[in-house]
Design a protein around this motif. Structure first.
Motif: not given
Length: 186
Positions: A97-106
């Motif tokens: 939930p902390e991933s900040k890669t936006g529109s690609i991942v996830p």
């Protein structure tokens, strides 16, 4: 060459596996966290991943010494678990939930194009003609794009109850697809 029946089947199968409607709550959370969803970018990346795996999936399997039946059986189990998630409202597959890669991942991967989609694409390639599978992919990408663009509007119109009903219906369809894949490749 083109068959409306095959195109409809491929489109509905991919629609159930991708489950963009069931992903609306995740998309809404992502939009709140990131500020916006890059619909075009997510759709294009998803399309590239699907078409690439459609054409290169068999080669990738050969590289690892796997046969299609083994991959299809593993995919059937994944699709079955995704169907159970949808019906039971549980989570077997967790993302960071902390991933900040936006529109690609996830979003593009693994939400739209995950293991279930990849497995399904290989199965569809074996069962249907390639042009019909490609049309089914394009139709799903158009729908994915529309849903991504309209996620806030859909949130207001569907409500939680409507999204839950759609998610459960497509969960049952996925369970049936998984059982069929399992029977066919056993």
């Amino acid at each position: 060459m083109f068959s409306l029946k095959e195109i409809a089947s491929v489109t509905l199968i991919l629609f159930a596996v991708i489950d963009i409607i069931g992903s609306i709550p995740i998309i809404i959370d992502l939009r709140k966290r990131e500020g916006k969803i890059e619909s075009e970018k997510a759709t294009i990346v998803s399309g590239v991943l699907m078409v690439a795996f459609l054409f290169l999936g068999q080669s990738i399997l050969k590289l690892f010494g796997l046969d299609f039946q083994s991959f299809a059986m593993a995919g059937a189990i994944i699709i079955f678990l995704i169907g159970l998630e949808m019906i039971l409202g549980t989570t077997f597959f967790h993302s960071d939930p902390e991933s900040k890669t936006g529109s690609i991942v996830p979003l593009a991967f693994p939400l739209i194009v995950g293991a279930g989609t990849m497995t399904t694409l290989l199965s569809l390639r074996a069962a249907y003609s390639l042009p019909n599978v490609l049309v089914g992919i394009v139709l799903n990408l158009v729908f994915v794009y529309i849903v991504l663009k309209a996620s806030s509007w859909l949130e207001r119109k569907l409500g939680q109850g409507g999204a839950d009903v759609l998610r459960k219906v497509f969960g049952v369809i996925l369970l049936a697809i998984a059982i069929k894949l399992f029977k066919t490749n056993l």
